[in-house]
Design a protein around this motif. Structure first.
Motif, mmCIF file in Angstrom:
data_model
loop_
_atom_site.group_PDB
_atom_site.id
_atom_site.type_symbol
_atom_site.label_atom_id
_atom_site.label_comp_id
_atom_site.label_asym_id
_atom_site.label_seq_id
_atom_site.Cartn_x
_atom_site.Cartn_y
_atom_site.Cartn_z
ATOM 1 N N LEU A 285 0.790 -1.317 0.098
ATOM 2 C CA LEU A 285 -0.138 0.031 0.220
ATOM 3 C C LEU A 285 0.728 1.378 -0.061
ATOM 4 O O LEU A 285 0.514 2.135 -0.883
ATOM 5 N N PRO A 286 1.680 1.522 0.888
ATOM 6 C CA PRO A 286 2.759 2.576 0.669
ATOM 7 C C PRO A 286 3.464 2.659 -0.641
ATOM 8 O O PRO A 286 3.463 4.006 -1.033
ATOM 9 N N ASP A 287 3.476 1.477 -1.371
ATOM 10 C CA ASP A 287 4.168 1.726 -2.779
ATOM 11 C C ASP A 287 3.214 2.257 -3.542
ATOM 12 O O ASP A 287 3.395 3.064 -4.334
ATOM 13 N N LEU A 288 1.817 1.892 -3.377
ATOM 14 C CA LEU A 288 0.855 2.352 -4.381
ATOM 15 C C LEU A 288 0.558 3.854 -3.775
ATOM 16 O O LEU A 288 0.354 4.583 -4.971
ATOM 17 N N VAL A 289 0.610 4.214 -2.618
ATOM 18 C CA VAL A 289 0.546 5.759 -2.422
ATOM 19 C C VAL A 289 1.613 6.373 -3.219
ATOM 20 O O VAL A 289 1.202 7.406 -3.789
ATOM 21 N N ARG A 290 2.616 6.087 -2.894
ATOM 22 C CA ARG A 290 3.866 6.959 -3.230
ATOM 23 C C ARG A 290 4.018 7.012 -4.910
ATOM 24 O O ARG A 290 4.056 7.783 -5.561
ATOM 25 N N GLU A 291 3.510 5.770 -5.601
ATOM 26 C CA GLU A 291 3.401 5.817 -6.971
ATOM 27 C C GLU A 291 2.266 6.632 -7.549
ATOM 28 O O GLU A 291 2.554 7.461 -8.686
ATOM 29 N N TYR A 292 1.340 6.960 -6.840
ATOM 30 C CA TYR A 292 -0.005 7.623 -7.175
ATOM 31 C C TYR A 292 0.496 9.078 -7.275
ATOM 32 O O TYR A 292 0.298 9.832 -8.187
ATOM 33 N N LEU A 293 1.215 9.411 -6.217
ATOM 34 C CA LEU A 293 1.814 10.713 -6.126
ATOM 35 C C LEU A 293 3.007 11.001 -6.985
ATOM 36 O O LEU A 293 2.825 12.248 -7.661
ATOM 37 N N ARG A 294 3.654 10.202 -7.121
ATOM 38 C CA ARG A 294 4.659 10.331 -8.077
ATOM 39 C C ARG A 294 4.066 10.570 -9.780
ATOM 40 O O ARG A 294 4.499 11.549 -10.513
ATOM 41 N N ASP A 295 3.115 9.590 -9.980
ATOM 42 C CA ASP A 295 2.419 9.867 -11.212
ATOM 43 C C ASP A 295 1.816 11.176 -11.426
ATOM 44 O O ASP A 295 1.912 11.889 -12.507
ATOM 45 N N GLY A 296 1.188 11.494 -10.365
ATOM 46 C CA GLY A 296 0.412 12.710 -10.402
ATOM 47 C C GLY A 296 1.239 13.868 -10.607
ATOM 48 O O GLY A 296 0.975 15.015 -11.700
ATOM 49 N N LEU A 297 2.407 13.995 -10.030
ATOM 50 C CA LEU A 297 3.420 15.112 -10.301
ATOM 51 C C LEU A 297 4.069 14.871 -11.499
ATOM 52 O O LEU A 297 4.031 16.011 -12.314
ATOM 53 N N ARG A 298 4.331 13.678 -12.102
ATOM 54 C CA ARG A 298 4.917 14.066 -13.569
ATOM 55 C C ARG A 298 3.873 14.190 -14.630
ATOM 56 O O ARG A 298 4.227 15.198 -15.672
ATOM 57 N N THR A 299 2.570 14.088 -14.388
ATOM 58 C CA THR A 299 1.728 14.548 -15.241
ATOM 59 C C THR A 299 1.384 16.058 -15.253
ATOM 60 O O THR A 299 1.110 16.417 -16.394
ATOM 61 N N LEU A 300 1.564 16.763 -13.937
ATOM 62 C CA LEU A 300 1.648 18.193 -13.981
ATOM 63 C C LEU A 300 2.973 18.788 -14.334
ATOM 64 O O LEU A 300 3.132 19.943 -14.353
#
Length: 350
Positions: A285-300
């Protein structure tokens, strides 16, 4: 609507006229005890109630306090502004403003009712948050809708001043809190990381948590409760809010002191252990959380390694803006107890 049409089919002027009309059918779907408490009904009004408007069910949000009335006015403004925005295919996932009714001298908001079940319903089913496939699907749905929304509403880029703004808000609200200084140190560290970057300003929902997301047919069918929204703001706010809220309630169905099933190292101890777990621990779950945040940042268009600074700022924003002092103060204490940077900062590659 023409004056002639109004004469034949006058719009109702009060909540009472709609809720207690002979042919009206409806159900109370939400009632809160917050300082800005509201009652929300989904109603199928009598035929011809809105001759040029919606033909199906509508949602009626009724304030119980003056603070709730102010929140309803803010949401009304947001829905009107969103109605005039070019949102493309996601326009149908946002409630459409219908009218404002009188409720004992306070405004009641009428908007279209959207299909779907709140994501909070499956979230609280037995072991939903203990299954990686289900959790990954929730994050994919929330992240996918948010990307489309932010792309559709993106404006001019602006420097990221979010952490500095949150610091000022915390000082105003919590000036005598024993953990304020520690929290401000974390936000200062976040500001040093974030302020050197710029990001396109977007429409911001302001309370993008899983309880405000409706799901139908494995897609986001609605995003509701826009009272905390703004026409142009930092898109990191919504990105972070979903992740923090998802982690916050991981221990909700676990007895105090006990281990949270299927999350190694997570126990129901104190306030919000799921947030520290999601941001700092190891596991699926921490891996999912951090990857979600990283993906969102990259998209922006931002460096992925900013995820932790953005998360700290999001915690501070909840502490600053929560309508409950207990809830806000607990987030302030949680923020003050986190490290200013994640233990793996040196290894972050983005």
């Amino acid at each position: 609507m023409t004056e002639a049409t109004r004469a034949v089919h006058p719009l109702p002027g009060s909540v009472h006229e709609v809720l207690f009309a002979p042919a009206t059918r409806g159900v109370l779907i939400a009632a809160s005890r917050d300082p800005d408490a509201k009652l929300t009904f989904v109603v199928t009004p009598a035929a011809n109630t809105y001759p040029t408007g919606p033909t199906g069910a509508v949602a009626i949000k009724i304030p119980a306090t003056p603070a709730a009335a102010a929140a309803i006015r803010r949401e009304t403004t947001m829905l009107i502004q969103l109605r005039d925005s070019r949102l493309g295919s996601i326009a149908g996932t946002i409630p459409q403003y219908v009218e404002t009714l009188d409720s004992g001298g306070l405004p009641a908001l009428v908007s279209t009712a959207l299909p779907g079940t709140p994501m909070s319903v499956p979230y609280h089913r037995w072991l939903h948050t203990g299954r990686s496939r289900l959790v990954a699907a929730d994050f994919a749905l929330a992240g996918g809708w948010l990307r489309r929304f932010q792309t559709a509403t993106a404006g001019e880029p602006a420097p990221i001043t979010w952490a500095g703004q949150v610091s000022a808000q915390l000082r105003d609200r919590w000036h005598a809190h024993p953990h304020l200084e520690a929290a401000l140190i974390r936000l200062a560290a976040a500001d040093r990381q974030l302020s050197g970057h710029a990001v396109a300003q977007t429409v911001v929902h302001g309370d993008y948590w899983f309880g405000n997301l409706l799901v139908a047919d494995d897609a986001i069918s609605g995003v509701i409760d826009w009272e905390g929204g703004t026409r142009s703001g930092c898109p990191l706010r919504d990105l972070i809010r979903f992740a923090l809220s998802y982690c916050l309630y991981l221990d909700r169905h676990t007895r105090p002191g006990h281990r949270v099933l299927r999350h190694r190292g997570l126990r129901h101890v104190g306030f919000g252990p799921g947030i520290s777990y999601g941001l700092l621990s190891r596991g699926w779950l921490p891996d999912l959380v951090r990857e979600y945040l990283r993906d969102g940042l990259r998209t922006l268009g931002l460096p992925a390694e900013l995820w932790y600074s953005a998360a700290l700022t999001g915690l501070g924003e909840i502490a600053a803006l929560a309508n409950s002092d207990e809830f806000g103060g607990s987030h302030l204490t949680l923020l003050a107890g986190l490290p200013p940077w994640p233990p793996t900062t040196q290894q972050e590659q983005g």
